[in-house]
Design an enzyme around this catalytic site. Structure first.
Site, PDB file in Angstrom:
ATOM      1  N   GLU A  41       0.841  -1.201   0.000  1.00 50.92           N
ATOM      2  CA  GLU A  41       0.000   0.000   0.000  1.00 50.92           C
ATOM      3  C   GLU A  41       0.874   1.249   0.000  1.00 50.92           C
ATOM      4  O   GLU A  41       1.666   1.460   0.918  1.00 50.92           O
ATOM      5  CB  GLU A  41      -0.923   0.006   1.218  1.00 50.92           C
ATOM      6  CG  GLU A  41      -1.703   1.290   1.439  1.00 50.92           C
ATOM      7  CD  GLU A  41      -2.541   1.696   0.231  1.00 50.92           C
ATOM      8  OE1 GLU A  41      -2.377   2.832  -0.245  1.00 50.92           O
ATOM      9  OE2 GLU A  41      -3.350   0.863  -0.240  1.00 50.92           O
ATOM     10  N   GLN A  49     -14.260   6.439   3.626  1.00 53.20           N
ATOM     11  CA  GLN A  49     -14.861   7.131   2.492  1.00 53.20           C
ATOM     12  C   GLN A  49     -16.387   7.250   2.552  1.00 53.20           C
ATOM     13  O   GLN A  49     -16.939   8.211   1.992  1.00 53.20           O
ATOM     14  CB  GLN A  49     -14.436   6.446   1.194  1.00 53.20           C
ATOM     15  CG  GLN A  49     -12.931   6.506   0.964  1.00 53.20           C
ATOM     16  CD  GLN A  49     -12.512   5.860  -0.334  1.00 53.20           C
ATOM     17  OE1 GLN A  49     -13.077   6.127  -1.398  1.00 53.20           O
ATOM     18  NE2 GLN A  49     -11.522   4.976  -0.263  1.00 53.20           N
ATOM     19  N   VAL A  84       2.171  -0.863  -6.795  1.00 51.83           N
ATOM     20  CA  VAL A  84       2.410  -1.998  -7.687  1.00 51.83           C
ATOM     21  C   VAL A  84       2.576  -1.498  -9.114  1.00 51.83           C
ATOM     22  O   VAL A  84       1.812  -0.644  -9.583  1.00 51.83           O
ATOM     23  CB  VAL A  84       1.245  -3.002  -7.609  1.00 51.83           C
ATOM     24  CG1 VAL A  84       1.379  -4.080  -8.678  1.00 51.83           C
ATOM     25  CG2 VAL A  84       1.179  -3.634  -6.226  1.00 51.83           C
ATOM     26  N   CYS A 167     -19.986   3.279  -4.680  1.00 52.67           N
ATOM     27  CA  CYS A 167     -21.117   3.907  -3.998  1.00 52.67           C
ATOM     28  C   CYS A 167     -21.987   4.663  -4.989  1.00 52.67           C
ATOM     29  O   CYS A 167     -22.021   5.887  -5.010  1.00 52.67           O
ATOM     30  CB  CYS A 167     -20.651   4.838  -2.885  1.00 52.67           C
ATOM     31  SG  CYS A 167     -22.008   5.312  -1.781  1.00 52.67           S
ATOM     32  N   ASP A 304     -13.509  -3.087  -4.943  1.00 54.26           N
ATOM     33  CA  ASP A 304     -13.812  -2.314  -6.138  1.00 54.26           C
ATOM     34  C   ASP A 304     -13.097  -2.791  -7.396  1.00 54.26           C
ATOM     35  O   ASP A 304     -13.599  -2.620  -8.501  1.00 54.26           O
ATOM     36  CB  ASP A 304     -13.474  -0.836  -5.900  1.00 54.26           C
ATOM     37  CG  ASP A 304     -14.345  -0.193  -4.839  1.00 54.26           C
ATOM     38  OD1 ASP A 304     -15.315  -0.838  -4.398  1.00 54.26           O
ATOM     39  OD2 ASP A 304     -14.052   0.952  -4.438  1.00 54.26           O
ATOM     40  N   LYS A 312     -20.223  -1.446  -5.793  1.00 54.18           N
ATOM     41  CA  LYS A 312     -18.918  -1.336  -5.147  1.00 54.18           C
ATOM     42  C   LYS A 312     -19.053  -0.462  -3.895  1.00 54.18           C
ATOM     43  O   LYS A 312     -18.974   0.762  -3.972  1.00 54.18           O
ATOM     44  CB  LYS A 312     -17.905  -0.768  -6.136  1.00 54.18           C
ATOM     45  CG  LYS A 312     -17.741  -1.647  -7.383  1.00 54.18           C
ATOM     46  CD  LYS A 312     -16.771  -1.035  -8.376  1.00 54.18           C
ATOM     47  CE  LYS A 312     -16.676  -1.873  -9.649  1.00 54.18           C
ATOM     48  NZ  LYS A 312     -16.130  -3.233  -9.427  1.00 54.18           N
ATOM     49  N   THR A 313     -19.251  -1.111  -2.747  1.00 57.53           N
ATOM     50  CA  THR A 313     -19.436  -0.402  -1.487  1.00 57.53           C
ATOM     51  C   THR A 313     -18.673  -1.095  -0.372  1.00 57.53           C
ATOM     52  O   THR A 313     -18.286  -2.264  -0.482  1.00 57.53           O
ATOM     53  CB  THR A 313     -20.929  -0.359  -1.082  1.00 57.53           C
ATOM     54  OG1 THR A 313     -21.351  -1.692  -0.743  1.00 57.53           O
ATOM     55  CG2 THR A 313     -21.806   0.182  -2.207  1.00 57.53           C
ATOM     56  N   ALA A 315     -20.044  -1.933   2.356  1.00 57.47           N
ATOM     57  CA  ALA A 315     -20.957  -2.975   2.842  1.00 57.47           C
ATOM     58  C   ALA A 315     -20.776  -4.268   2.066  1.00 57.47           C
ATOM     59  O   ALA A 315     -20.890  -5.362   2.629  1.00 57.47           O
ATOM     60  CB  ALA A 315     -22.402  -2.493   2.730  1.00 57.47           C
ATOM     61  N   CYS A 347     -26.554   0.338   0.261  1.00 53.42           N
ATOM     62  CA  CYS A 347     -26.278   1.752   0.020  1.00 53.42           C
ATOM     63  C   CYS A 347     -27.220   2.582   0.883  1.00 53.42           C
ATOM     64  O   CYS A 347     -28.418   2.633   0.610  1.00 53.42           O
ATOM     65  CB  CYS A 347     -26.484   2.085  -1.455  1.00 53.42           C
ATOM     66  SG  CYS A 347     -26.154   3.816  -1.857  1.00 53.42           S
TER      67      CYS A 347
END
Length: 413
Positions: A41, A49, A84, A167, A304, A312-313, A315, A347
């Site tokens: 990372e 977010q 990467v 989202c 994601d 893409k969330t 949750a 969402c």
């Protein structure tokens, strides 16, 4: 935690220290502390977010959305502080941007999504001044609230690109908060609010569309579907949209703005798109149930950047991570992959200050509430959940690899 890796060879390498990568790394180490797990990372800051919309609406502190990356990653994981450059799955190898190489036995790919600000001509230069804002970046979300506070009427435009995007409800959430803010400050009569979406529907799950359309109608927000933002002329304060007419001919229209909230186009990171791991659309090609790669069995992906066909969330990641971890550990033990992800995502659609409609659904758009409350009603309770309960759950449970859960059930017709 090691700030750098001396031996660039690990049992499990997790690419991405965001929601998905951190959750998986923490869960792996919680279940098997002896594992050698490295997280690749480059960022030094981890953001929550889901709160960016509330920041843009002036009801959440930006400082509360961020923590140092070293504080959120598992203490016993090795943090490889680099980006990467490429994947070589036939050799079980990753090449980093600084030229180093990392060998792995198992790989989890979760680098998130790329915000393609340059896809819209003039947007990067216009963003952050003269009324052009976006909740999709921690650098610009606070400016959204500044724009709303300074707005005294005129044209307010809110955009959403064609899918995919993270989202997908966020582009309209800020439109609702803006409309509620203007109404509370008696500026609604002087305001013209328009929502422009490159998608063909207001929401991806049809059952929610009429209920969200009622919210749009209540606020008097114009809905313009099939309109994709292609350019921003900051000097003239004009937004240009591309649309296709009934004859299939592409045309462009211009709309003046006083406030322009932009949701950027989104795509898989370049190093994913250009890798052998990607499918034809650029996403990491995985089985939608097991999250295992379709061609490289020691590779898994979630979040994601994966090809999982759901919204893409965070949750969604909450449900994907336990499946990924169970199946990865099963493979390490030579067992069959039995855990299955059913496509669950949710969402929290903020429809006003103090009101949320919680959209929960699985694959094929099946509505699947967790609690016995109407998913189509605007709820004060879910506002409290979103603003006050989910952030500490995220920091203290999810990112720690803890997996408490409440079962969701398909809504009976």
């Amino acid at each position: 935690m090691n700030a750098s890796s001396q031996s660039l060879s690990h049992q499990v390498v997790v690419v991405g220290g965001g929601t998905a990568g951190t959750t998986v790394a923490a869960s792996l180490l919680r279940q098997r502390p002896e594992l050698d797990v490295a997280v690749v990372e480059p960022s030094e800051v981890h953001y929550y977010q889901p709160a960016f919309t509330l920041v843009g609406g002036g009801t959440y502190d930006m400082d509360s959305t961020r923590r140092a990356q070293k504080e959120t990653l598992p203490e016993t994981a090795t943090w490889i502080h680099a980006g990467v450059a490429s994947f070589e799955p036939n050799s079980n190898l990753i090449t980093l941007e600084d030229g180093r190489q990392v060998q792995y036995e198992h790989l989890v790919v979760a680098p998130g999504i790329k915000l393609d600000w340059d896809r819209v001509d003039g947007l990067r230069e216009a963003l952050g001044s003269n009324g052009v804002c976006s909740n999709y970046s921690p650098e610009t979300a606070p400016y959204t609230w500044e724009c709303l506070r300074q707005f005294r009427g005129g044209n307010a435009i809110f955009t959403q690109p064609p899918p995919p995007l993270k989202c997908a409800g966020a582009p309209q959430k800020i439109a609702y908060l803006a409309a509620d803010h203007l109404r509370r400050n008696n500026l609604a009569p002087e305001s013209n609010l328009q929502f422009y979406s490159g998608a063909g529907a207001l929401f991806s799950v049809p059952d929610f569309v009429p209920h969200l359309q009622k919210v749009m109608d209540r606020y008097g927000i114009g809905v313009n579907l099939g309109h994709d933002l292609v350019a921003v002329d900051a000097e003239r304060k004009v937004a240009r949209f591309a649309t296709t007419d009934s004859n299939g001919e592409r045309t462009e229209i211009e709309q003046p703005y006083d406030l322009l909230h932009v949701t950027p186009h989104q795509t898989a990171p370049d190093f994913v798109k250009q890798s052998p791991l990607a499918n034809a659309d650029g996403w990491v090609d995985v089985d939608k149930g097991t999250t295992q790669h379709t061609r490289y069995p020691n590779v898994f992906s979630l979040g994601d950047a994966s090809s999982l066909p759901t919204s893409k969330t965070a949750a969604a990641v909450r449900k994907q991570a336990p499946v990924t971890v169970r199946n990865l550990l099963a493979r390490m033990d030579g067992q069959a992959l039995s855990a299955q992800y059913d496509g669950y995502t949710s969402c929290p659609l903020v429809t006003a200050y103090g009101k949320v409609m919680l959209a929960e659904f699985m694959y094929d758009g099946v509505v699947t509430p967790t609690l016995p409350l109407s998913p189509f009603s605007e709820s004060r309770f879910y506002w409290v959940v979103k603003k006050h309960l989910l952030p500490p759950f995220y920091w203290n449970q999810m990112l720690r690899g803890k997996e408490p859960d409440i079962a969701h059930k398909p809504l009976k017709s």
